[in-house]
Design a protein around this motif. Structure first.
Motif, PDB file in Angstrom:
ATOM      1  N   TRP A  34     -90.320-111.099  27.266  1.00 29.36           N
ATOM      2  CA  TRP A  34     -91.646-111.052  26.646  1.00 29.36           C
ATOM      3  C   TRP A  34     -92.213-109.640  26.615  1.00 29.36           C
ATOM      4  N   ALA A  35     -91.437-108.643  27.077  1.00 26.42           N
ATOM      5  CA  ALA A  35     -91.896-107.254  27.038  1.00 26.42           C
ATOM      6  C   ALA A  35     -91.813-106.683  25.624  1.00 26.42           C
ATOM      7  N   GLY A  36     -91.024-107.285  24.764  1.00 24.63           N
ATOM      8  CA  GLY A  36     -90.920-106.824  23.383  1.00 24.63           C
ATOM      9  C   GLY A  36     -89.954-105.676  23.228  1.00 24.63           C
ATOM     10  N   THR A  37     -89.740-105.253  21.981  1.00 26.17           N
ATOM     11  CA  THR A  37     -88.817-104.158  21.695  1.00 26.17           C
ATOM     12  C   THR A  37     -89.541-102.856  21.429  1.00 26.17           C
ATOM     13  N   GLY A  38     -90.823-102.918  21.106  1.00 26.35           N
ATOM     14  CA  GLY A  38     -91.562-101.721  20.767  1.00 26.35           C
ATOM     15  C   GLY A  38     -91.502-101.387  19.291  1.00 26.35           C
ATOM     16  N   VAL A  39     -90.807-102.184  18.507  1.00 26.03           N
ATOM     17  CA  VAL A  39     -90.685-101.963  17.068  1.00 26.03           C
ATOM     18  C   VAL A  39     -91.524-103.022  16.359  1.00 26.03           C
ATOM     19  N   ALA A  40     -92.459-102.578  15.546  1.00 25.96           N
ATOM     20  CA  ALA A  40     -93.376-103.509  14.882  1.00 25.96           C
ATOM     21  C   ALA A  40     -92.659-104.443  13.908  1.00 25.96           C
TER      22      ALA A  40
END
Length: 75
Positions: A34-40
């Motif tokens: 759930w931290a995400g990839t950082g890419v929108a």
């Protein structure tokens, strides 16, 4: 001649057994999903990055509406 053919045939058969091991590699094992990839571009609209509850809700909605063939096809 026949012996040469047998040796070449055996060599070709043994060469087919030389498959390389396939693994996924290291990846991002230390980061929570759930931290995400950082890419929108890879972020679903409405999802809050870093929020575990929001991530679980998105996964639940994706499996129910996007990957469930019974709801996609209809009656």
């Amino acid at each position: 001649m026949k012996a040469l053919f047998l040796v070449l045939s055996a060599a070709l058969l043994l060469a087919a057994c030389g498959d390389k091991p396939q693994s996924l590699g290291e990846g991002r094992k230390s980061v929570a999903p759930w931290a995400g990839t950082g890419v929108a571009a890879f972020t679903a609209p409405g999802w809050k990055v870093g929020d575990k509850t929001s991530w679980e809700g998105e996964m639940r909605a994706r499996t129910q509406y996007g990957q469930n063939e019974y709801t996609r096809v209809g009656n």
